[in-house]
Motif scaffolding. Structure first.
Motif, PDB file in Angstrom:
ATOM      1  N   SER A  19       2.190  -7.583  -8.021  1.00  0.00           N
ATOM      2  CA  SER A  19       2.451  -8.278  -6.844  1.00  0.00           C
ATOM      3  C   SER A  19       1.139  -8.916  -6.675  1.00  0.00           C
ATOM      4  CB  SER A  19       2.635  -7.408  -5.666  1.00  0.00           C
ATOM      5  OG  SER A  19       3.701  -6.570  -5.777  1.00  0.00           O
ATOM      6  N   ALA A  97       3.052  -0.373  -2.055  1.00  0.00           N
ATOM      7  CA  ALA A  97       4.302  -1.035  -2.438  1.00  0.00           C
ATOM      8  C   ALA A  97       5.460  -0.055  -2.403  1.00  0.00           C
ATOM      9  CB  ALA A  97       4.176  -1.637  -3.838  1.00  0.00           C
ATOM     10  N   MET A 116       8.744  -4.511  -1.236  1.00  0.00           N
ATOM     11  CA  MET A 116       7.644  -5.090  -0.470  1.00  0.00           C
ATOM     12  C   MET A 116       6.337  -4.500  -0.989  1.00  0.00           C
ATOM     13  SD  MET A 116       6.295  -6.946   1.991  1.00  0.00           S
ATOM     14  CE  MET A 116       7.519  -7.323   3.253  1.00  0.00           C
ATOM     15  N   THR A 118       2.036  -4.905  -0.368  1.00  0.00           N
ATOM     16  CA  THR A 118       1.054  -5.394   0.602  1.00  0.00           C
ATOM     17  C   THR A 118      -0.343  -4.993   0.154  1.00  0.00           C
ATOM     18  OG1 THR A 118       2.631  -5.148   2.422  1.00  0.00           O
ATOM     19  CG2 THR A 118       0.317  -5.376   3.009  1.00  0.00           C
ATOM     20  N   THR A 119      -1.281  -5.956   0.191  1.00  0.00           N
ATOM     21  CA  THR A 119      -2.677  -5.615  -0.036  1.00  0.00           C
ATOM     22  C   THR A 119      -3.384  -5.549   1.317  1.00  0.00           C
ATOM     23  OG1 THR A 119      -3.298  -7.942  -0.342  1.00  0.00           O
ATOM     24  CG2 THR A 119      -2.739  -6.681  -2.308  1.00  0.00           C
ATOM     25  N   LEU A 120      -4.257  -4.567   1.458  1.00  0.00           N
ATOM     26  CA  LEU A 120      -5.044  -4.390   2.679  1.00  0.00           C
ATOM     27  C   LEU A 120      -6.509  -4.708   2.374  1.00  0.00           C
ATOM     28  CD1 LEU A 120      -3.490  -1.047   4.009  1.00  0.00           C
ATOM     29  CD2 LEU A 120      -2.780  -3.408   4.457  1.00  0.00           C
ATOM     30  N   VAL A 134      -4.762  -9.168   5.285  1.00  0.00           N
ATOM     31  CA  VAL A 134      -3.548  -8.526   4.778  1.00  0.00           C
ATOM     32  C   VAL A 134      -2.697  -9.565   4.051  1.00  0.00           C
ATOM     33  CG1 VAL A 134      -1.436  -7.308   5.432  1.00  0.00           C
ATOM     34  CG2 VAL A 134      -3.588  -6.805   6.620  1.00  0.00           C
ATOM     35  N   MET A 135      -2.089  -9.160   2.938  1.00  0.00           N
ATOM     36  CA  MET A 135      -1.251 -10.074   2.153  1.00  0.00           C
ATOM     37  C   MET A 135       0.088  -9.397   1.863  1.00  0.00           C
ATOM     38  SD  MET A 135      -1.679 -13.154   0.781  1.00  0.00           S
ATOM     39  CE  MET A 135      -1.366 -14.258  -0.586  1.00  0.00           C
ATOM     40  N   PRO A 136       1.134  -9.635   2.666  1.00  0.00           N
ATOM     41  CA  PRO A 136       2.460  -9.073   2.366  1.00  0.00           C
ATOM     42  C   PRO A 136       3.183  -9.895   1.317  1.00  0.00           C
ATOM     43  CG  PRO A 136       2.530 -10.301   4.424  1.00  0.00           C
ATOM     44  CD  PRO A 136       1.100 -10.341   3.954  1.00  0.00           C
ATOM     45  N   ALA A 158       4.663 -14.639  -1.153  1.00  0.00           N
ATOM     46  CA  ALA A 158       3.432 -14.044  -0.627  1.00  0.00           C
ATOM     47  C   ALA A 158       2.845 -14.975   0.426  1.00  0.00           C
ATOM     48  CB  ALA A 158       2.431 -13.808  -1.745  1.00  0.00           C
TER      49      ALA A 158
END
Length: 277
Positions: A19, A97, A116, A118-120, A134-136, A158
């Motif tokens: 992702s 994820a 889903m 997500t990066t934090l 944040v990148m969902p 994204a």
């Protein structure tokens, strides 16, 4: 039931290299084997853009849990990044994820569902180790299982949540993508297609392609990335070993990258109660 088991990652083969290129295959068997997976992933790549030239190495513990109804995964990378001869060390962005198969879409050889990732912003964006927000990344995925041949695919979207984490956005533009360890657009459509072929009872080969293109007006001009992946995996009982070699066709996120993942999968079947006579 076996075909309804889809792993979190990678992962990977949750082939969107993360992702956002972070979550590669967690070995071929991981997406269809239930249990808890504990492993470590090693990355090594060289890169060149308009500002910097160098290489980076990454080490990331991986933890995932696969169930018949869902899969979840977490990965926290640590990097050594060299920019124009100067090395820096630090955390990358944390990746979380999950995936859920839709039972009504499950057939004899076909499974599909939603996920889903997500990066934090745990990585330092000023040092090219993170995005600063944040990148969902929601997605739709599917798998065709024909025994010795498996086809996997996904399409997703994204979008950076600019301002989250207080760091603004650090994606760059034109021919200078950021962050170096995981370049992405502020908003992009993504897709991947992978074929797995069983060469031996314990060995699978993998060939895949990943692509991402900018969407909307938040990326000017934006960067389209296309990456080819070839790899293999070996599974001996609970031990899982996976190796991928990645080469970009467009977008220059790196010159070439190798990914090695080693881990062990623990069976978590519920204990049967003894029936007293």
């Amino acid at each position: 039931m076996r075909r309804a088991l889809i792993a979190a990652a990678c992962l990977l083969a949750w082939v969107r290299p993360a992702s956002a290129q972070q979550c590669h295959s967690m070995s071929t068997s991981s997406w269809r084997t239930p249990g808890v997976f504990v492993g470590v992933r090693f990355d090594a790549a060289g890169y060149r853009n308009f500002s910097y030239e160098g290489d980076y190495q990454g080490l990331a513990p991986v933890l995932s849990y696969n169930h018949r109804r869902f899969s979840v995964m977490a990965m926290q990378p640590v990097y050594r990044l060299t920019r124009n001869g100067l090395a820096t060390y630090g955390l990358g962005d944390l990746l979380l994820a999950f995936r859920v198969p839709i039972q009504r879409w499950t057939r004899e050889h076909f499974t599909a569902g939603f996920g889903m990732a997500t990066t934090l912003p745990t990585g330092d964006a000023s040092r090219d180790l993170g995005m600063g927000h944040v990148m969902p990344m929601p997605e739709f995925w599917w798998a065709n299982d024909f025994g010795r041949v498996v086809l996997l695919g996904n399409v997703g979207f994204a979008r950076a949540l600019a301002g989250s984490g207080g760091g603004g956005h650090h994606h760059g533009g034109g021919n200078n993508p950021h962050p170096i360890v995981n370049p992405m657009n502020m908003s992009e459509a993504e897709g991947a297609l992978t074929a797995l072929v069983q060469m031996h009872r314990l060995v699978w080969l993998k060939m895949g392609a990943y692509a991402a293109m900018p969407l909307g007006t938040v990326d000017t001009p934006g960067i389209t990335r296309v990456i080819l992946t070839q790899g293999m995996s070996l599974t001996v009982r609970g031990l899982e070993l996976g190796l991928d070699i990645q080469v970009p066709l467009a977008g220059a996120p790196f010159l070439a990258r190798g990914v090695l993942q080693v881990g062990y999968r623990f069976d978590v079947k519920p204990r049967r109660r003894r029936v007293r006579p």
